[in-house]
Design a protein around this motif. Sequence first.
Motif, short mmCIF file in Angstrom:
data_model
loop_
_atom_site.label_atom_id
_atom_site.label_comp_id
_atom_site.label_asym_id
_atom_site.label_seq_id
_atom_site.Cartn_x
_atom_site.Cartn_y
_atom_site.Cartn_z
N VAL A 6 51.69 47.19 49.63
CA VAL A 6 50.98 45.96 49.96
C VAL A 6 51.40 44.87 48.97
N PRO A 7 51.92 43.74 49.47
CA PRO A 7 52.37 42.68 48.56
C PRO A 7 51.21 42.03 47.82
N ALA A 8 51.49 41.58 46.61
CA ALA A 8 50.47 40.98 45.75
C ALA A 8 49.75 39.80 46.40
N ASP A 9 50.47 39.06 47.24
CA ASP A 9 49.84 37.88 47.85
C ASP A 9 48.83 38.26 48.94
N ARG A 10 48.70 39.55 49.23
CA ARG A 10 47.71 40.00 50.21
C ARG A 10 46.53 40.72 49.56
N ILE A 11 46.44 40.62 48.21
CA ILE A 11 45.35 41.23 47.46
C ILE A 11 44.70 40.14 46.61
N GLU A 12 43.42 39.90 46.85
CA GLU A 12 42.69 38.90 46.08
C GLU A 12 41.58 39.60 45.30
N GLN A 13 41.48 39.28 44.01
CA GLN A 13 40.48 39.90 43.14
C GLN A 13 39.43 38.88 42.74
N PHE A 14 38.17 39.31 42.79
CA PHE A 14 37.05 38.44 42.47
C PHE A 14 36.13 39.12 41.47
N PRO A 15 36.34 38.88 40.18
CA PRO A 15 35.45 39.47 39.18
C PRO A 15 34.06 38.85 39.29
N VAL A 16 33.04 39.67 39.06
CA VAL A 16 31.67 39.18 39.05
C VAL A 16 31.06 39.44 37.68
N ASP A 17 30.04 38.64 37.34
CA ASP A 17 29.37 38.82 36.05
C ASP A 17 28.28 39.89 36.19
N ASP A 18 27.53 40.10 35.12
CA ASP A 18 26.53 41.18 35.17
C ASP A 18 25.33 40.85 36.04
N ASP A 19 25.26 39.63 36.55
CA ASP A 19 24.25 39.27 37.55
C ASP A 19 24.85 39.30 38.95
N LYS A 20 26.08 39.83 39.05
CA LYS A 20 26.84 39.91 40.30
C LYS A 20 27.03 38.54 40.93
N ARG A 21 27.35 37.57 40.08
CA ARG A 21 27.67 36.21 40.51
C ARG A 21 29.15 36.00 40.27
N GLY A 22 29.76 35.26 41.16
CA GLY A 22 31.17 34.94 41.00
C GLY A 22 31.71 34.31 42.27
N GLU A 23 32.98 33.99 42.25
CA GLU A 23 33.63 33.34 43.38
C GLU A 23 33.50 34.18 44.65
N GLY A 24 33.10 33.55 45.74
CA GLY A 24 33.04 34.19 47.04
C GLY A 24 31.83 35.06 47.29
N VAL A 25 30.99 35.28 46.28
CA VAL A 25 29.84 36.17 46.41
C VAL A 25 28.89 35.69 47.50
N ASP A 26 28.52 34.42 47.45
CA ASP A 26 27.60 33.89 48.46
C ASP A 26 28.26 33.82 49.83
N GLU A 27 29.48 33.32 49.86
CA GLU A 27 30.21 33.16 51.12
C GLU A 27 30.35 34.47 51.88
N TYR A 28 30.60 35.56 51.15
CA TYR A 28 30.82 36.86 51.78
C TYR A 28 29.60 37.78 51.74
N GLY A 29 28.49 37.31 51.17
CA GLY A 29 27.28 38.11 51.13
C GLY A 29 27.43 39.38 50.29
N ILE A 30 28.08 39.26 49.14
CA ILE A 30 28.31 40.41 48.27
C ILE A 30 27.03 40.73 47.50
N GLU A 31 26.55 41.96 47.65
CA GLU A 31 25.35 42.41 46.93
C GLU A 31 25.66 43.55 45.97
N TYR A 32 26.60 44.41 46.34
CA TYR A 32 26.92 45.59 45.55
C TYR A 32 28.42 45.60 45.28
N ILE A 33 28.78 46.24 44.16
CA ILE A 33 30.20 46.35 43.83
C ILE A 33 30.52 47.81 43.52
N PRO A 34 31.75 48.22 43.77
CA PRO A 34 32.81 47.41 44.36
C PRO A 34 32.57 47.14 45.84
N THR A 35 33.03 45.98 46.27
CA THR A 35 33.09 45.65 47.69
C THR A 35 34.52 45.24 47.98
#
Length: 124
Positions: free
Chosen positions: A60-89
């Motif tokens: 899988v090429p690198a340009d098809r893998i996006e990583q989104f680190p979250v903080d200890d409150d599970k906040r970060g880029e894309g969290v709200d947009e994608y409805g992320i509640e648990y990790i890993p997702t």
Amino acid sequence: MVPPPMLETMNPDGEWDGDDDVREALSREGLTFLVWGADWCGDCTAQLPGFAAALNAAGVPADRIEQFPVDDDKRGEGVDEYGIEYIPTVVVERDGEEIVRFVEEEPVTIAEYLAERISERAEA
């Protein structure tokens, strides 16, 4: 292959020697893998290195893998947009549309779980 990690947990843990069907499903053209996790998260440190190794093995090429680190409150880029509640997702998209999602834990690896559902979608 796997991009330089924004998440240390996305460092592949060696060579992946899993099933060829899994490798084939992950390598399908047009799939993008969006990964939310954290280096402090036990589930992430246990599961994401193996998933990164599977992505490498599938070519899988690198340009098809996006990583989104979250903080200890599970906040970060894309969290709200994608409805992320648990990790890993891991969200798999094709042409910007979500086709499958892995959330936190399943009885099989992330790669196996996603590959099975990607294959089901391709056959439908």
